[in-house]
Design a protein around this motif. Structure first.
Motif, short mmCIF file in Angstrom:
data_model
loop_
_atom_site.label_atom_id
_atom_site.label_comp_id
_atom_site.label_asym_id
_atom_site.label_seq_id
_atom_site.Cartn_x
_atom_site.Cartn_y
_atom_site.Cartn_z
N GLU A 4 0.84 -1.20 0.00
CA GLU A 4 0.00 0.00 0.00
C GLU A 4 0.87 1.25 0.00
N THR A 5 0.53 2.20 -0.86
CA THR A 5 1.25 3.48 -0.91
C THR A 5 0.29 4.56 -1.41
N GLU A 6 0.35 5.71 -0.82
CA GLU A 6 -0.50 6.84 -1.20
C GLU A 6 -1.97 6.44 -1.28
N ASN A 7 -2.40 5.67 -0.28
CA ASN A 7 -3.79 5.20 -0.16
C ASN A 7 -4.23 4.31 -1.31
N LYS A 8 -3.26 3.73 -2.01
CA LYS A 8 -3.57 2.78 -3.07
C LYS A 8 -3.02 1.42 -2.68
N LYS A 9 -3.80 0.39 -2.93
CA LYS A 9 -3.39 -0.97 -2.58
C LYS A 9 -3.06 -1.75 -3.85
#
Length: 250
Positions: free
Chosen positions: A200-205
């Motif tokens: 997960e990064t920058e609210n993206k999975k």
């Protein structure tokens, strides 16, 4: 693998690297020799009811490494476009099938990376090649490890026909037993593990799995010179006797 080897890997002119750590890594990887693999043979075992030898089509993927802001080693990945006919919406490494004009696997991987994400080949230094993997579509896939020599100069330009998102992950995650599950599968009577990693990064999975996960586990093991903290249990390609019976090895 000799045909895959670029001039630098052969000990030709030495390019510059952005840090001493990456220079040391490049020197380490230059001496890496992939273990023998049945996919390196001129032909694999005969296909049932077909007298011709089975020769998988060639492909290559680019494992492009760079140092992150925290000093960690990171690798560039893509999320494939939902309009793609195969593996749509899945996470993958930049790369694709070999074309007639490609001199070697490094050429294939860097050409495809330029087409897919706008990565200029002049911004990377190819340092080594891993042993080939076999995809479920019967492609002989060679992972090409390179180092990004100018991180700031790389401005991702995803080709919307092929790529939805370009992102990066820490390479070390692929030898850690964290945010990972595995499923047991079977190929020609031989059991192996299919690995799934959550990131997960920058609210993206993102879910990194299958062939891409397998390649990155191997790459991380080679780079960090240690096995993963979990059973790898990869498919054994020498057991591919009947193409028609191959299960989904993705």
């Amino acid at each position: 693998m000799a045909s895959s080897t670029a001039s630098f890997v052969n000990g030709g002119s030495s390019p510059s690297f952005p840090s001493q750590r990456l220079l040391a890594l490049a020197q380490q990887l230059r001496h890496y020799k992939p273990p023998p693999c049945s996919l390196d043979e001129e032909s694999v075992t005969p296909v049932v009811q077909n007298p011709e030898k089975f020769r998988p089509k060639r492909a290559a993927v680019l494992i492009c490494l760079f140092e992150g802001d925290a000093g960690d080693l990171r690798v560039i990945l893509t999320k494939r476009s939902l309009t793609m006919s195969t593996h749509s919406g899945e996470v993958s490494l930049p790369g694709g099938k070999a074309e007639e004009g490609d001199k070697d696997d490094g050429d294939t991987a860097t050409r495809e990376a330029k087409e897919e994400i706008g990565l200029d080949p002049s911004l990377v230094n190819v340092v080594t090649f891993l042993e080939p993997f076999l995809s479920k579509h019967l492609l002989r896939v060679v992972p090409v490890i390179c180092i990004l020599n100018d991180r700031k100069a790389f401005k991702p330009k995803p080709n919307p026909a092929e790529v939805d998102t370009v992102f990066d992950v820490p390479l070390e995650m692929f030898i850690k037993d964290e945010n990972r599950i595995a499923e047991e599968r079977e190929m020609m009577g031989e059991k192996y593990l299919l690995h799934f990693f959550d990131y997960e990064t920058e609210n993206k999975k993102y879910l990194i799995w299958g062939l891409t996960a397998g390649i990155l586990i191997r790459a991380a093991s080679v780079v960090y010179q240690q096995p993963p903290a979990f059973p790898e249990q990869s498919p054994k390609y020498e057991f591919l006797r009947d193409v028609g019976k191959i299960t989904d090895a993705h």
